[in-house]
Motif scaffolding. Structure first.
Motif, PDB file in Angstrom:
ATOM      1  N   ALA A   1       0.829  -1.206   0.000  1.00  0.00           N
ATOM      2  CA  ALA A   1       0.000   0.000   0.000  1.00  0.00           C
ATOM      3  C   ALA A   1       0.863   1.255   0.000  1.00  0.00           C
ATOM      4  O   ALA A   1       0.599   2.212  -0.738  1.00  0.00           O
ATOM      5  N   LEU A   2       1.906   1.260   0.822  1.00  0.00           N
ATOM      6  CA  LEU A   2       2.792   2.429   0.877  1.00  0.00           C
ATOM      7  C   LEU A   2       3.529   2.622  -0.445  1.00  0.00           C
ATOM      8  O   LEU A   2       3.684   3.751  -0.925  1.00  0.00           O
ATOM      9  N   GLN A   3       3.949   1.536  -1.052  1.00  0.00           N
ATOM     10  CA  GLN A   3       4.650   1.630  -2.332  1.00  0.00           C
ATOM     11  C   GLN A   3       3.733   2.166  -3.429  1.00  0.00           C
ATOM     12  O   GLN A   3       4.168   2.956  -4.282  1.00  0.00           O
ATOM     13  N   SER A   4       2.481   1.761  -3.388  1.00  0.00           N
ATOM     14  CA  SER A   4       1.544   2.183  -4.435  1.00  0.00           C
ATOM     15  C   SER A   4       1.074   3.619  -4.263  1.00  0.00           C
ATOM     16  O   SER A   4       0.510   4.202  -5.186  1.00  0.00           O
ATOM     17  N   GLN A   5       1.314   4.206  -3.094  1.00  0.00           N
ATOM     18  CA  GLN A   5       0.883   5.576  -2.824  1.00  0.00           C
ATOM     19  C   GLN A   5       2.082   6.507  -2.639  1.00  0.00           C
ATOM     20  O   GLN A   5       2.077   7.386  -1.799  1.00  0.00           O
ATOM     21  N   LYS A   6       3.098   6.323  -3.483  1.00  0.00           N
ATOM     22  CA  LYS A   6       4.341   7.088  -3.333  1.00  0.00           C
ATOM     23  C   LYS A   6       4.103   8.596  -3.401  1.00  0.00           C
ATOM     24  O   LYS A   6       4.695   9.373  -2.644  1.00  0.00           O
ATOM     25  N   GLN A   7       3.240   9.041  -4.307  1.00  0.00           N
ATOM     26  CA  GLN A   7       2.995  10.483  -4.433  1.00  0.00           C
ATOM     27  C   GLN A   7       2.386  11.053  -3.156  1.00  0.00           C
ATOM     28  O   GLN A   7       2.729  12.165  -2.737  1.00  0.00           O
ATOM     29  N   VAL A   8       1.497  10.305  -2.546  1.00  0.00           N
ATOM     30  CA  VAL A   8       0.881  10.750  -1.297  1.00  0.00           C
ATOM     31  C   VAL A   8       1.923  10.776  -0.179  1.00  0.00           C
ATOM     32  O   VAL A   8       1.981  11.735   0.606  1.00  0.00           O
ATOM     33  N   ILE A   9       2.744   9.733  -0.116  1.00  0.00           N
ATOM     34  CA  ILE A   9       3.805   9.690   0.894  1.00  0.00           C
ATOM     35  C   ILE A   9       4.758  10.868   0.710  1.00  0.00           C
ATOM     36  O   ILE A   9       5.173  11.517   1.680  1.00  0.00           O
ATOM     37  N   ASP A  10       5.098  11.175  -0.529  1.00  0.00           N
ATOM     38  CA  ASP A  10       5.980  12.323  -0.802  1.00  0.00           C
ATOM     39  C   ASP A  10       5.342  13.626  -0.332  1.00  0.00           C
ATOM     40  O   ASP A  10       6.022  14.519   0.200  1.00  0.00           O
ATOM     41  N   ARG A  11       4.037  13.742  -0.528  1.00  0.00           N
ATOM     42  CA  ARG A  11       3.335  14.954  -0.083  1.00  0.00           C
ATOM     43  C   ARG A  11       3.361  15.075   1.435  1.00  0.00           C
ATOM     44  O   ARG A  11       3.604  16.159   1.985  1.00  0.00           O
TER      45      ARG A  11
ATOM     46  N   LEU B   1      -6.027   9.466  -2.178  1.00  0.00           N
ATOM     47  CA  LEU B   1      -5.118   8.401  -2.549  1.00  0.00           C
ATOM     48  C   LEU B   1      -5.342   8.006  -3.996  1.00  0.00           C
ATOM     49  O   LEU B   1      -6.471   8.095  -4.504  1.00  0.00           O
ATOM     50  N   GLN B   2      -4.294   7.578  -4.637  1.00  0.00           N
ATOM     51  CA  GLN B   2      -4.362   7.263  -6.053  1.00  0.00           C
ATOM     52  C   GLN B   2      -5.115   5.958  -6.283  1.00  0.00           C
ATOM     53  O   GLN B   2      -4.971   4.987  -5.537  1.00  0.00           O
ATOM     54  N   SER B   3      -5.903   5.939  -7.354  1.00  0.00           N
ATOM     55  CA  SER B   3      -6.564   4.709  -7.765  1.00  0.00           C
ATOM     56  C   SER B   3      -5.583   3.898  -8.605  1.00  0.00           C
ATOM     57  O   SER B   3      -4.850   4.449  -9.422  1.00  0.00           O
ATOM     58  N   MET B   4      -5.580   2.623  -8.376  1.00  0.00           N
ATOM     59  CA  MET B   4      -4.698   1.763  -9.151  1.00  0.00           C
ATOM     60  C   MET B   4      -5.261   1.581 -10.555  1.00  0.00           C
ATOM     61  O   MET B   4      -6.468   1.655 -10.781  1.00  0.00           O
ATOM     62  N   ASN B   5      -4.392   1.345 -11.519  1.00  0.00           N
ATOM     63  CA  ASN B   5      -4.824   1.050 -12.880  1.00  0.00           C
ATOM     64  C   ASN B   5      -5.456  -0.333 -12.888  1.00  0.00           C
ATOM     65  O   ASN B   5      -4.773  -1.340 -12.686  1.00  0.00           O
TER      66      ASN B   5
END
Length: 336
Positions: A9-19, A168-172
């Motif tokens: 989950a953390l890996q898939s939300q890298k942009q959110v973690i960066d924010r 949070l980003q939606s997965m493709n």
């Protein structure tokens, strides 16, 4: 959530973690946030990461160290300055909010910031939401709120306006389906489970569950019973097949979600959008149903399922709820 799902989950939300990292770096920490995203997007994992970052005793380059006493206690759920609230039964109640506020304002806790996380915040009843609103309007001390939801529009606008929204980003989905097929999941099952959760690992685990496979099968049988337009047969199916297997509220909720996806498929097929459907193995059957139904009748049926999902959390007898749903869908009239 398992450690594997947590890490994914953390890996898939890298942009959110960066924010969140940048928020911490600039020390522009707000008093309230709403993390919204689909089921399986990793909201709880991201919330725990942010909580660790806020309370970490030795962050490295604005990343929680994971080894200090604070990080370890947050990981184990034992940090006195962190409170996690989940629905008590159908919803989150006023008493839960009152107790939360008492904990957040009570002295005697450790020095430093206090954090509270509300899971499924959209399920706060009106009294709970209004109690929280008052606290958000006049927060006391160094307190940060994190509300998690998969239904942002269901949160009171007055609460929305007092929180920073982080989506949070939606997965493709197509990529997720392909990943599951590579793992040995059939394309049809992969199409279904990726509608239930955006997390590939969680979707894979769901596809392996015999109970989910059976639930999916029951939903497709229910669609057939409804579309045969024979009330007696559909009602008998609810009593003899559906309810014995849908004993828990969570089971019933999952069943209603699957039913909703089925009728959305029928609409998609009618509109010529077969590539988006949740049950590709039912394409021929759903094509037949799409011809027999008008768009307006399908809208009524979808609305009926959505109404049933709401009533499921209002202490309504589940057997009666499903019986009314079947009758509504077959008669084309919404119960009020």
């Amino acid at each position: 959530m398992s450690q594997k799902l947590h890490d994914h989950a953390l890996q898939s939300q890298k942009q959110v973690i960066d924010r969140l990292t940048m928020i911490h770096k600039r020390q522009r920490i707000g008093h309230a946030y709403i993390f919204d995203g689909s089921n399986g997007a990793g909201k709880e994992a991201v919330a725990q990461y942010f909580t660790k970052l806020l309370l970490c005793m030795d962050p490295k380059e604005n990343v929680p160290c994971e080894t200090c006493n604070s990080c370890k206690r947050i990981e184990s759920g034992n940090h006195p300055n962190v409170v996690l609230i989940r629905p008590d039964g159908q919803d989150i109640k006023k008493d839960q909010m009152s107790e939360l506020i008492m904990k957040m304002t009570k002295k005697g806790y450790e020095e430093g910031r206090k954090v509270y996380v509300i899971v499924n915040a959209e399920r706060m009843n009106s009294s709970a939401a209004n109690t929280l609103l008052k606290f958000l309007e006049e927060p006391e001390g160094n307190v940060t709120a994190i509300l998690l939801t998969n239904s942002y529009p269901s949160i009171l606008p007055t609460i929305q306006s007092r929180c920073q929204r982080i989506s949070l980003q939606s997965m493709n989905r197509q990529s997720s389906i392909e990943s599951l097929v590579e793992k040995g999941v059939t394309a049809s099952m992969a199409s279904t489970v990726t509608m239930m959760t955006a997390n590939v690992e969680a979707a894979y685990e769901m596809a392996q569950e015999d109970s989910f496979v059976q639930r999916r099968r029951l939903v497709l049988k229910l669609v057939e019973a409804i579309e045969q337009r024979t009330p007696g047969e559909a009602l008998l199916f609810i009593q003899t097949d559906w309810m014995p297997f849908m004993k828990e509220k969570s089971d019933c909720e999952q069943g209603l979600d699957l039913l909703l996806f089925a009728y959305r498929d029928i609409v998609a097929v009618k509109a010529g959008l077969q590539s988006t459907i949740s049950y590709p193995d039912q394409l021929e059957v759903f094509t037949g149903h799409s011809v027999k139904n008008t768009y307006s009748s399908l809208t009524v049926k979808i609305d009926a399922v959505l109404q049933a999902k709401k009533r499921l959390h209002q202490n309504m007898n589940r057997t009666l709820l499903l019986e009314q749903l079947v009758l509504t869908m077959q008669e084309g009239l919404l119960f009020v």
